[in-house]
Design an enzyme around this catalytic site. Structure first.
Site, mmCIF file in Angstrom:
data_model
loop_
_atom_site.group_PDB
_atom_site.id
_atom_site.type_symbol
_atom_site.label_atom_id
_atom_site.label_comp_id
_atom_site.label_asym_id
_atom_site.label_seq_id
_atom_site.Cartn_x
_atom_site.Cartn_y
_atom_site.Cartn_z
ATOM 1 N N ASN A 1 -1.113 1.709 5.843
ATOM 2 C CA ASN A 1 -0.148 0.815 5.011
ATOM 3 C C ASN A 1 -0.179 -0.011 6.225
ATOM 4 O OD1 ASN A 1 1.490 -0.968 3.798
ATOM 5 N ND2 ASN A 1 2.544 1.604 3.924
ATOM 6 N N GLY A 2 -0.292 -1.537 6.138
ATOM 7 C CA GLY A 2 0.035 -2.262 7.006
ATOM 8 C C GLY A 2 -1.008 -3.312 8.168
ATOM 9 N N LYS B 1 10.970 -15.410 -11.904
ATOM 10 C CA LYS B 1 9.995 -14.591 -12.297
ATOM 11 C C LYS B 1 9.329 -14.797 -13.403
ATOM 12 C CE LYS B 1 11.851 -11.976 -11.787
ATOM 13 N NZ LYS B 1 12.266 -11.302 -10.256
ATOM 14 N N LYS C 1 5.400 -4.099 -5.027
ATOM 15 C CA LYS C 1 7.098 -4.219 -4.878
ATOM 16 C C LYS C 1 7.369 -4.581 -3.427
ATOM 17 C CE LYS C 1 11.050 -3.005 -7.382
ATOM 18 N NZ LYS C 1 11.682 -3.881 -7.419
ATOM 19 N N HIS D 1 14.734 -37.128 -7.011
ATOM 20 C CA HIS D 1 13.687 -37.763 -5.496
ATOM 21 C C HIS D 1 12.529 -37.278 -6.149
ATOM 22 C CE1 HIS D 1 18.151 -38.492 -4.674
ATOM 23 N NE2 HIS D 1 18.118 -37.528 -5.220
ATOM 24 N N GLU E 1 15.766 -18.096 -9.505
ATOM 25 C CA GLU E 1 15.371 -17.663 -9.476
ATOM 26 C C GLU E 1 14.754 -17.117 -10.791
ATOM 27 O OE1 GLU E 1 14.731 -13.953 -8.697
ATOM 28 O OE2 GLU E 1 15.436 -12.782 -9.870
ATOM 29 N N ARG F 1 3.471 -0.124 -4.901
ATOM 30 C CA ARG F 1 3.319 -0.519 -3.493
ATOM 31 C C ARG F 1 1.767 -1.109 -3.372
ATOM 32 N NH1 ARG F 1 6.949 1.595 -0.288
ATOM 33 N NH2 ARG F 1 5.576 1.200 1.354
ATOM 34 N N CYS G 1 0.665 -0.815 0.013
ATOM 35 C CA CYS G 1 -0.627 0.658 -0.047
ATOM 36 C C CYS G 1 0.620 1.479 -0.114
ATOM 37 C CB CYS G 1 -1.160 -0.093 0.847
ATOM 38 S SG CYS G 1 -1.919 -1.154 1.785
ATOM 39 N N GLU H 1 5.797 -15.028 -11.636
ATOM 40 C CA GLU H 1 5.476 -13.406 -10.414
ATOM 41 C C GLU H 1 4.736 -12.589 -12.533
ATOM 42 O OE1 GLU H 1 7.692 -10.806 -9.404
ATOM 43 O OE2 GLU H 1 9.966 -11.695 -10.098
ATOM 44 N N TRP I 1 -3.068 -2.541 -1.741
ATOM 45 C CA TRP I 1 -2.605 -3.702 -1.708
ATOM 46 C C TRP I 1 -3.841 -4.214 -0.555
ATOM 47 C CZ3 TRP I 1 -0.794 -8.034 0.739
ATOM 48 C CH2 TRP I 1 -0.318 -8.949 -0.304
HETATM 49 O O1 M6R Z 1 12.731 -5.022 -1.573
HETATM 50 P P1 M6R Z 1 13.096 -6.310 -1.008
HETATM 51 O O2 M6R Z 1 14.581 -6.520 -1.696
HETATM 52 O O3 M6R Z 1 13.395 -6.832 -0.216
HETATM 53 O O4 M6R Z 1 12.081 -7.555 -1.668
HETATM 54 C C1 M6R Z 1 12.151 -8.421 -1.645
HETATM 55 C C2 M6R Z 1 11.092 -9.743 -2.207
HETATM 56 O O5 M6R Z 1 10.169 -9.551 -1.596
HETATM 57 C C3 M6R Z 1 11.782 -9.245 -3.923
HETATM 58 O O6 M6R Z 1 12.895 -9.084 -4.402
HETATM 59 C C4 M6R Z 1 10.270 -9.647 -4.986
HETATM 60 O O7 M6R Z 1 11.107 -11.359 -4.876
HETATM 61 C C5 M6R Z 1 10.807 -9.929 -5.770
HETATM 62 N N1 M6R Z 1 10.210 -7.611 -6.733
HETATM 63 C C6 M6R Z 1 10.202 -10.520 -6.798
HETATM 64 O O8 M6R Z 1 11.170 -10.064 -8.544
#
Ligand code: M6R
Length: 613
Positions: free
Chosen positions: A101-102, A490, A608, A509, A486, A27, A2, A493, A75
């Protein structure tokens, strides 16, 4: 998650708040809302489900030119995305408006008090009750700031909150409770701004101060005051923040993700600024430890989430290989709750692009309690992580706007390489010739990353062939394993394709049961000491009719005729392979997502910065 924005001054607040929300939309973007208020216009509130554009369409031509306002981009945590659940939330009399936010952990109990009296809540959020609580206190004659402190004492959780009282036009109060959700306050000329992060303020001012947990702000056009939870005045330092606004625009690129992928040669170039080959030395700005403290280290723990954790996994290899210190990696959310064994000789390295990820901050607090030396690798000036750690090594990539992290991972991996070389030199565990070789090899990485970007047409072509599959497996070994994780992250997401990343040795396994002609495998197979094993894995996938997209070293011929697609990567030192190998993972995910028509920069359900558990 948020984003919250506030403005009070002499200019019409509406466009300023909406523009701030645009900069914070990364956010959270499932709904947005705005409240404008001043002496002449009363309290105007508008909300809309969906992205900010929906709100902008809804208010077009109707925004009053009020000179103060607050806004929110959401969010969802409590209650689905809907107009009713969008912020700002009001008390029943419409006097108080809040954006938040929170999470309020005890909101059920707080609501129950009002429900018993027959009150009606219009939303399912944990936020709305905060407006009720504030209004209740204002009705009793409390001052707005005192009322906010009182409410913060009652509402448990970690959150940031802005509140306004329609009867006090132009005044905004702010609270930061716990470590979730930052608030930065910008000082302008006859005006003040508030936001979840710096990016929203930068077009207006660079003079800012950050609210710390347990602090409250009283903000008017011509006045600014800070107090702690007991109401004692606090003096805050105002700093001038550098920030590259131009970098926050898409330029010639269709998406921020693509732009940020293409910025990586410069990102690595910048991260190399402390590398010099003769004499071989890496100077890491932001590492605050003396040589004696470095020699006393017995262990390194790296923490992070998502992509940042994958960078940490690469960093573990570097720390063990070059500094010869036992190193381990933990997901911050697991680390914080499992009672880790830590002491003052355990160096904790946290990696966080935002520096506001709630689990990473909690992990850092855990380390602080244990007296660990701490350094954070962060991209956001002044973020909370930078204030918990003893030192900050900044990524300095410029803002990363796309939700999918790309350039910050590359920066993190290289900075970890530099930290490992530095620790190894100080501890005498790194042979000077290896140091020189690694430094020289690292200086070639910007060109190799640039060459990896030239693979884009080939990756777009592969994306075209494979974008209709619904499941993917990513396999890697050694330094290729974090890349497999990774690559899978990617892909899922940004394209919403189900993808699993595995250490290739694990394949037999369990995951091998999934393989058939409907599940392609991405094999990360550089020519390193485990290449032959990767080759066997590729054979095993092919034997089960699975297609293989293989990423191999420059000039590698061993998989020709075996893998369905072979992509040769630019030559690079094996230790630095992840910096180059991650680029095609990013491009493949990007182009598959584009093929599928996905919302690349703002994928569904994500945000984000993850500031809630
Ligand atoms: O801001 P941060 O690096 O702590 O964020 C951690 C994860 O939320 C972030 O790396 C997330 O997995 C990526 N946006 C994925 O692409």
């Amino acid at each position: 998650m948020c984003g919250i924005v506030g403005y009070t001054g002499t200019r019409p607040a509406g466009p300023i708040v909406l523009e701030g929300l645009r900069r914070l939309e990364y956010r959270g973007y499932d709904s947005a809302g705005i409240a404008l208020f001043d002496r002449d216009h009363g309290l105007f509130v508008a909300r809309a489900t969906g992205k900010l554009d929906r709100l902008i369409q809804r208010v077009e031509g109707t925004l009053p030119p009020a000179v103060a306002g607050i806004g929110h981009t959401r969010w969802a945590t409590h209650g689905e995305p809907s107009d009713q659940n969008a912020h700002p939330h009001l008390d029943p009399s419409g006097r108080v408006a809040v954006v938040h936010n929170g999470i309020i952990e005890n909101y059920h109990a707080l609501r129950a008090r009002f429900l018993e009296r027959g009150a009606v809540f219009l939303s399912e959020t944990d936020t709305e009750v905060l407006a009720f609580l504030l209004a209740e206190r204002l009705e009793r004659g409390e001052d707005l700031l005192d009322a906010l402190r009182g409410v913060a004492g009652e509402a448990q959780g970690a959150y940031a909150l802005l509140a306004v009282d329609a009867e006090e036009p132009g005044r905004i109060v702010a609270a930061r409770v716990g470590n979730a959700g930052g608030i930065v306050i910008g000082l302008g000329d006859g005006e003040h701004l508030l936001a979840s992060d710096l990016g929203a303020l930068i077009p207006h001012t660079r003079r800012v101060t950050f609210l710390e947990p347990g602090e409250f702000a009283d903000v008017r056009a011509d006045g600014l005051a800070f107090v702690d939870a007991d109401g004692r005045t606090i003096e805050k330092t105002v700093a001038v923040q550098p920030y590259d606004v131009v970098a926050a625009a898409k330029g010639r690129f269709r998406h921020f993700m693509l732009k940020e992928i293409h910025e990586q040669p410069e990102t690595v170039q910048y991260a190399l600024h402390g590398y010099s080959p003769d004499p071989p030395r890496v100077v890491m700005d932001g590492l605050p430890f003396s040589d004696a403290e470095i020699r006393a280290l017995t262990r390194v723990v790296l923490i992070g989430m998502g992509t940042s954790m994958h960078a940490a996994m690469v960093g573990r290899h570097y720390i063990e290989r070059f500094a010869r210190i036992p190193a381990e990696v933990d997901n911050s959310a697991e680390f914080r709750y499992r009672g880790p064994v830590l002491d003052e000789h355990t160096l904790v390295i946290s990696i966080s692009q935002s520096g506001e990820t709630v689990d990473t901050l909690a992990g850092m607090e855990e380390a602080r309690r244990a007296g660990c030396p701490q350094v954070t690798i962060c991209n956001t000036p002044g973020a909370q992580a930078t204030r918990i750690a003893h030192g900050t090594v900044y990524m300095r990539t410029g803002p990363e706007i796309a939700v999918a992290s790309t350039k910050t991972m590359v920066a993190s991996m290289l900075l970890l390489h530099g930290i490992a070389l530095h620790l190894g030199r100080v501890r005498g565990t790194l042979d000077p010739s290896l140091a020189r070789q690694q430094i020289e090899a690292a200086l070639h990485v910007p060109a190799a990353v640039g060459a990896a970007l030239e693979l884009e047409p080939r990756l777009a072509e592969i994306a075209d062939r494979y974008s209709r599959y619904e499941d993917f497996l990513f396999l890697g070994r050694g330094l290729g394993y974090p890349l497999a994780l990774e690559g899978a992250l990617k892909l899922k997401e940004v394209s919403y394709i189900h993808a699993e990343g595995y250490a290739a040795g694990e394949m037999k396994h369990g995951p091998i049961a999934l393989i058939d002609e409907r599940m392609p495998t991405v094999a990360i197979a550089p020519h390193d000491e485990v290449f032959d094993k990767m080759l066997s894995n590729i054979e095993q996938v092919r034997a089960r009719h699975g297609s293989v997209i293989a990423f191999v070293s420059h000039g590698e011929r061993a998989v020709d005729g075996l893998a369905n697609e072979v992509v040769e990567l630019p030559a690079v030192d094996p230790a630095l392979f992840p910096l180059v190998g991650v680029v095609p993972m990013q491009l493949l995910a990007y182009h598959i997502a584009v093929q599928r028509g996905a919302d690349v920069d703002q994928p569904r359900n994500l945000a984000k910065t993850v500031t809630v558990e």
